[in-house]
Design an enzyme around this catalytic site. Structure first.
Site, PDB file in Angstrom:
ATOM      1  N   CYS A   1       0.829  -1.205   0.000  1.00 45.84           N
ATOM      2  CA  CYS A   1       0.000   0.000   0.000  1.00 45.84           C
ATOM      3  C   CYS A   1       0.868   1.262   0.000  1.00 45.84           C
ATOM      4  O   CYS A   1       1.554   1.529  -0.976  1.00 45.84           O
ATOM      5  CB  CYS A   1      -0.988  -0.028   1.158  1.00 45.84           C
ATOM      6  SG  CYS A   1      -2.399   1.105   0.924  1.00 45.84           S
TER       7      CYS A   1
ATOM      8  N   HIS B   1      -3.565  -5.454   1.236  1.00 42.10           N
ATOM      9  CA  HIS B   1      -3.387  -5.776   2.653  1.00 42.10           C
ATOM     10  C   HIS B   1      -3.836  -7.220   2.882  1.00 42.10           C
ATOM     11  O   HIS B   1      -4.867  -7.645   2.371  1.00 42.10           O
ATOM     12  CB  HIS B   1      -4.222  -4.848   3.532  1.00 42.10           C
ATOM     13  CG  HIS B   1      -3.742  -3.443   3.554  1.00 42.10           C
ATOM     14  ND1 HIS B   1      -2.524  -3.074   4.071  1.00 42.10           N
ATOM     15  CD2 HIS B   1      -4.327  -2.295   3.111  1.00 42.10           C
ATOM     16  CE1 HIS B   1      -2.371  -1.770   3.961  1.00 42.10           C
ATOM     17  NE2 HIS B   1      -3.448  -1.272   3.379  1.00 42.10           N
TER      18      HIS B   1
END
Length: 543
Positions: free
Chosen positions: A346, A475
């Site tokens: 991310c 994630h």
């Protein structure tokens, strides 16, 4: 008039007292005893978040508590989420969607709206179940904040909840904290407190009896349990404080001749979703440690740049610490040896690119473009729209996240006992995306390959051709047991170690939640708790 749904609430004398874990424990106990139960936290301030099936964001702790109830994650469980993005401000998320960035005074003015949303969410969720388990935040006795409270006693009053006040005995001073908290509560708030629970105890609990008499004599409230310190619980940490404390004692390096893999997490001022490392921490051949300076790096097998709520600010912090330069220096092999694999997730993925553009000032006061670390030939453009979605992907055939190590060809297990480290068919991975911005390969800016793809072929991750650097928005990418072991085995081969060749640690929260419930059930007076709730055990379900 219908009676309110019975409700139990966990509040604490401080942050990090263990409220989230104990909330999960009581959720599982009530489920085991035959009740339909749901968790609730009116307002959560956290950088660990989760995405529901319908693309809404809430705190990660409530996702774990939902798992304890064996429920799908529901945004009503955490209607207000504050995600700090500076020392004085946060992104405010209401019912799963961001409503803006606010400084403290702005949010104070907005709180009546937030509390309306919280109460409506609670009432709706409570109508669907037999009993609710609520979690407070920090301490209910913060006298400078009580006038604006929406998460502690104000929420307890709305829910007509019975409050258990939790104290962390491991930190010392817990009895003074309990008495002091009660002294600072208003009379109506004290009336909501059903009793005290001591958490994180190490030692002989019978030695505490004299203190019980003193505290109960001063407050009129009984002690309802002493929960022991729980080692290797296997559940995600509640916040960055506990996460950093958990890993603070790790050795600075792992001997090159040992059988342990040394995996480094680069600490960031605004680190988010560090739970991405939880599955790795459960592997028996892995040591995970947090580093903040170049001197702490050592010679790791892999370096992970985690998520961030302020990517540009954290990138600047890496530069000021000298970490950016150190990471780039480790990119190349030195002295004929392979350097560490560098992974970005991310915000960390965004930092690894050549440039980060913020034309709308999403993370800065003005439109700007900043140079990234240059580890991947990609560019990220920030945007005001927030991507919130669950994602399933698959690794590209033969790719295992650590390059092709000497003596091991993808999909063959060549020379290592036939262990298939990089399967030809690829690994399935699942997770969720929470980010502002779109990342694309630079046109003519150097070779970069897709390493993860969704079912429609859309890229979900990028890697350098040698496999030493890769990044993804996903994630939870390491939660997949097969991919995680394949990646670790590739790191082992890269280090000259034998691959394990099979999954040895399964990342499954359900058994851990049962173990937690068993310990807490033995440690607290469930009969008294059921009595104050007006309930009785229905007989334990099979788990």
């Amino acid at each position: 008039m219908k009676s309110p749904t019975p409700a139990l609430m966990l509040q604490g004398t401080s942050s990090n007292a263990g409220k989230s874990i104990l909330t999960a424990a009581f959720c599982r106990i009530l489920l085991q005893d035959g009740y339909r139960v749901a968790p609730f936290k009116a307002q959560n301030m956290a950088l660990n978040s989760h995405v529901t099936a319908d693309g809404l964001e809430l705190g990660r702790a409530q996702a774990v508590q939902a798992a304890a109830c064996r429920l799908d994650v529901d945004v009503r469980m955490n209607p207000v989420l504050l995600k700090p993005n500076s020392d004085t401000g946060s992104q405010v998320v209401v019912m799963g969607r961001p409503v803006g960035n606010m400084r403290v005074r702005e949010y104070m003015a907005y709180k009546p709206v937030a509390f309306d949303a919280a109460r409506a969410a609670y009432d709706s969720l409570a109508a669907d179940v037999d009993v609710m388990v609520l979690e407070g935040a920090g301490s209910p006795a913060e006298v400078n904040l009580k006038a604006h409270d929406i998460v502690n006693m104000a929420m307890a009053r709305h829910a007509e909840a019975k409050v258990l006040l939790v104290g962390d005995i491991d930190r010392g001073g817990v009895f003074a904290s309990l008495v002091g908290t009660m002294e600072l509560l208003d009379p109506w708030e004290r009336d909501l407190v059903a009793g005290f629970v001591l958490n994180k105890f190490r030692g002989d609990a019978t030695l505490l009896s004299p203190a019980y008499d003193v505290v109960t004599g001063r407050t009129g409230k009984p002690f309802l349990g002493v929960v022991p310190w729980l080692h290797d619980l296997g559940l995600p940490d509640e916040d960055s404080v506990s996460f950093r404390e958990t890993l603070a004692g790790r050795a600075p390096d792992v001997p090159a001749g040992g059988g342990m893999l040394d995996i480094v997490l680069v600490d960031l001022p605004h680190i988010s979703n560090f739970t991405d490392l939880d599955a790795l921490r459960r592997e028996p051949d892995v040591a995970v440690r947090v580093v903040r300076s170049p001197e702490q790096l050592g010679s790791p097998d892999a370096i992970i740049l985690p998520g961030s709520k302020n990517t540009l600010g954290d990138l600047a912090a890496l530069r000021s610490r000298g970490m950016a330069e150190a990471l780039c220096a480790l990119r190349s092999a030195e002295g004929g040896h392979l350097g560490p694999v560098i992974v970005g997730i991310c915000g960390g993925f965004q930092m690894m690119g050549r440039f980060l553009a913020d034309p709308q000032g999403v993370e800065s006061d003005h439109a700007c473009t900043e140079a990234g670390l240059g580890l991947l030939p990609v560019t990220t453009e920030m945007g005001s729209a927030k991507v919130l979605r669950r994602t399933s992907a698959k690794t590209v055939s033969g790719w295992c996240g650590a390059g092709v190590a000497a003596g091991l060809m993808p999909g063959t297990g060549g020379g290592h006992g036939g262990a298939e480290v990089c399967p030809g068919e690829g690994y399935a991975v699942h997770g969720y995306e929470i980010h502002h911005g779109v990342t694309t390969p630079d046109a003519g800016g150097g070779a970069v390959l897709v390493c993860l793809h969704e079912s429609d072929g859309s890229p979900a991750g990028w890697t350098t051709p040698d496999g030493q650097v890769w990044g993804t928005y996903l994630h939870g990418v390491f939660d997949a047991d097969g991919f995680r072991r394949g990646w670790l085995d590739a790191l082992r081969v890269r280090r000259g170690l034998e691959p394990v060749g099979r999954v040895v640690a399964r990342y499954d929260l359900d058994p851990a939640l049962d173990r937690l419930a068993d310990v807490v059930r033995e440690a607290v007076d469930m009969g008294h708790i059921y009595s104050v709730l007006g309930l009785s055990p229905k007989g334990r379900r099979q788990t």
